[in-house]
Design an enzyme around this catalytic site. Structure first.
Site, short mmCIF file in Angstrom:
data_model
loop_
_atom_site.label_atom_id
_atom_site.label_comp_id
_atom_site.label_asym_id
_atom_site.label_seq_id
_atom_site.Cartn_x
_atom_site.Cartn_y
_atom_site.Cartn_z
N LYS A 73 8.92 -5.13 15.65
CA LYS A 73 9.18 -4.24 14.51
C LYS A 73 9.20 -2.80 15.02
O LYS A 73 8.33 -2.39 15.78
CB LYS A 73 8.08 -4.43 13.48
N GLU A 130 0.91 -15.16 -3.83
CA GLU A 130 0.28 -14.66 -5.05
C GLU A 130 -0.31 -15.79 -5.90
O GLU A 130 -1.33 -15.60 -6.58
CB GLU A 130 1.30 -13.87 -5.87
N ARG A 185 5.18 -14.00 -10.16
CA ARG A 185 5.15 -15.19 -9.32
C ARG A 185 3.93 -16.06 -9.59
O ARG A 185 3.93 -17.24 -9.25
CB ARG A 185 5.16 -14.77 -7.85
#
Length: 642
Positions: A282, A370, A398
């Site tokens: 990244k 979640e 969610r």
């Protein structure tokens, strides 16, 4: 002209010779750093997928072979290869979306910024290809390693593996991070794979050397290969994928374009589901991002112009909603040893990082999960603790079933802190937190607060964690905290923010201000008072359940209006209207909020103005409403019954 300037579609990329690709990669990274630093956006993830995206478009035929990204914030390079090189208004009105967008390009099949979903899309597309006998097409799913912490991804893998002849290429973009370092058992497995890459290379080198040896070379290599298989069973977690029936290639250096191309061509040729495991970094190629410990420039704001020499002391930076929550939850943690924090791979963005640093044994990052977070929190509450789940409002969608059937059904004290609620701005349709006030209204027993400013966030958070027999929720937007508004009175548990009588009619309008819309409502009241209209502004503080005192207060006015930054259907406005109907109070109620549509990306204030939620627009509409009530009043000469 640069190489990047010469590209208009994936076919142009395919025509470039291999030796030109490193130069193109450098140009792309330079472009991304320049443009995204200027506009703001997801820089780190895209710097990490330059060679990977290049290889994808050289091997596959988009859009015939759809390339799907999970999550979509790693799609900027994909945009560059598909005719979208104007980043001047990235994530701003009239500019490119920060995610794939079906409205922008035929190369974008999905707008995907809620993680762990792309494998299910891929499964469906591959099944559609099979049913319609499109056996020469592949579906490509690029999955960040963080997305594999979500349960939905594993549900999809289970189904993908059941179709051995369906052509699905799953590219695991593994940089060891989602926002921050990826956590959990799967992350440990992938880390093991990264560490054993040298082992695979050593076996390949041995094969090359032994095959050149006469007589004994091949038998000895076969013996070594058998040993390798046994070792892999014991030490290499790729067997987890292979045991599902998924072929596995890797790990591969995701910044070696030719190696990635070779692996993708092999994967395409298998004719069935296969995982290609690519190791990337990244922030690759941009030292500030590579060295940024928190999230390697996952997302950055627009660069600010260099300040001029100040003539006076600069004003302090505005306080942020997330910072207020962060400070208060740390303070509560010091006072109460039963408070624990939970995050779904968003420790820093939601403000829980200081709590985790102060109380490392009382903070849990469950990955992008979640649903699990909510039911695990219910278990924590059953065990005698008070969990606080910090999550973006849009991601509460969610885990609605778990809020309803786990936390609420069992009457457990779980507190949800919903950051980035309402209109959030540049991240677009998938990130506007405009559903929670409607969803949570239907949950029995749940109590819901919407603070208008920093002091109210602090006090309402304390009130929320004091509730132990039902779930509670607080919601607040992104960005700078709204100006502090002190109450001028109190009605029940509601704060009165303005109370002005009008010319001859007393109190004309009761304006119910939901959370940070209080500042707007106070401005509306001031404008209308200047025209002789009496307006009372109240902040309910807790919008579920509504205080019964609201009914008495409404009865002293001729019109009631509710202003909120949530979808209008089923939210606070509807709850107020229902409460007044149930009390048999016949009074006009107007509700102002967001129409039930997916909003584009732009600045919050611009979107609110477009929705008619600016002080000017609201004052005009409400003045007209009150005027119509005046027209309906019987004259002194006309009996009221006629």
């Amino acid at each position: 002209m640069t190489l990047l300037d010469s590209l208009r579609n994936p076919d142009d990329l395919k025509r470039l010779p291999a030796e030109a690709l490193p130069r193109l990669a450098d140009e792309i990274r330079e472009f991304l750093v320049t443009e995204v630093t200027r506009t703001g956006g997801h820089l780190g993830p895209n710097l990490g997928v330059v060679e990977l995206t290049m290889a994808l478009h050289r091997v596959f035929d988009s859009p015939r072979d759809p390339i799907l990204f999970d999550t979509g914030h790693q799609s900027y390079v994909h945009k560059l290869f598909t005719g979208r090189q104007d980043f001047s208004k990235l994530r701003n009105r009239g500019g490119l979306s920060g995610y794939p967008s079906r409205a922008e390009s035929e190369h974008d099949f999905i707008e995907n910024s809620h993680a762990s979903t792309v494998l299910s899309y891929a499964d469906g597309l591959a099944k559609a290809n099979a049913i319609q006998r499109r056996s020469d097409r592949s579906v490509v799913a690029v999955v960040g390693d963080g997305a594999l912490t979500g349960g939905m991804a594993w549900e999809a893998l289970n189904n993908i593996a059941a179709g051995p002849d369906r052509r699905v290429v799953i590219v695991v973009n593994d940089n060891g991070r989602s926002y921050s370092p990826t956590t959990g058992g799967l992350a440990d497995h992938l880390a093991s794979l990264r560490m054993t890459q040298g082992y695979e290379q050593a076996l390949d080198l041995a094969k090359s050397a032994l095959n050149r040896a006469p007589v004994v070379g091949q038998p000895l290599y076969e013996a070594l290969h058998g040993l390798k298989k046994g070792l892999k069973d014991a030490i290499q977690p790729q067997m987890m994928f292979e045991d599902l029936g998924l072929k596995y290639l890797g790990p591969i250096d995701g910044h070696d374009e030719q190696a990635v191309e070779k692996a993708l061509r092999r994967a395409r040729g298998f004719g069935g589901p296969v995982i290609v495991h690519c190791l990337t970094q990244k922030g690759k190629g941009h030292a500030p991002a590579e060295n940024h410990q928190e999230d390697q420039f996952h997302a950055i704001g627009a660069a600010k112009p260099a300040p001029k020499a100040p003539a006076e002391e600069p004003a302090p930076a505005p306080q942020k909603w997330t910072k207020v929550f962060s400070e208060e939850i740390v303070a509560l943690g010091a006072e109460r040893s039963d408070i624990v924090g939970i995050t779904a791979a968003m420790l820093h963005p939601t403000g829980l990082a200081p709590f985790a640093e102060a109380y490392p044994d009382r903070c849990f990052d469950v990955g992008i999960a979640e649903q699990h977070a909510t039911t695990s929190a219910t278990g924590l509450a059953m065990g005698g603790l008070h969990p606080v789940i910090a999550v973006y409002a849009t991601f509460l969608n969610r885990c609605f079933d778990q809020v309803l059937m786990d936390a609420a059904l069992h009457g457990q004290g779980v507190t949800f802190c919903l950051d980035r609620s309402g209109v959030t701005g540049p991240d677009g349709a998938s990130h506007h937190g405009m559903w929670d006030l409607s969803l949570l209204q239907v949950v029995p027993g749940l109590r819901l607060a919407v603070p208008r400013d920093a002091p109210r966030l602090r006090e309402e958070l304390r009130e929320a964690v004091a509730v132990e027999d039902a779930p509670t929720a607080l919601r607040y937007p992104t960005g700078a905290v709204a100006p502090e508004i002190e109450a001028v009175g109190r009605v029940g548990s509601m704060d009165v923010l303005r109370r002005a009588t009008g010319g001859g009619h007393g109190e004309d309008l009761l304006l119910v201000a939901v959370g940070p819309m209080a500042q707007t409502c106070c401005e509306v009241a001031d404008r209308m008072a200047d025209q002789g209209i009496g307006v009372t502004v109240v902040d309910p503080r807790w919008v579920k359940p509504l205080d019964p005192a609201l009914v008495d207060e409404a009865g002293r006015h001729r019109v009631v209006a509710v202003v909120e930054d949530n979808g209008r259907v089923g939210a606070v406005g509807d709850a107020v209207a229902r409460t007044l109907r149930d009390a048999e109070l016949d009074i006009p109620v107007r509700t102002f909020g967001i129409e039930q549509e997916f909003l584009h990306h732009a600045k919050r204030d611009d979107i609110l103005a477009e929705l008619g939620l600016s002080p000017q627009s609201l004052a005009r509409k409400l003045t007209e409403t009150v005027s119509r009530q005046d027209e309906r009043q019987p004259s002194d000469e006309e009996p009221a019954g006629k």
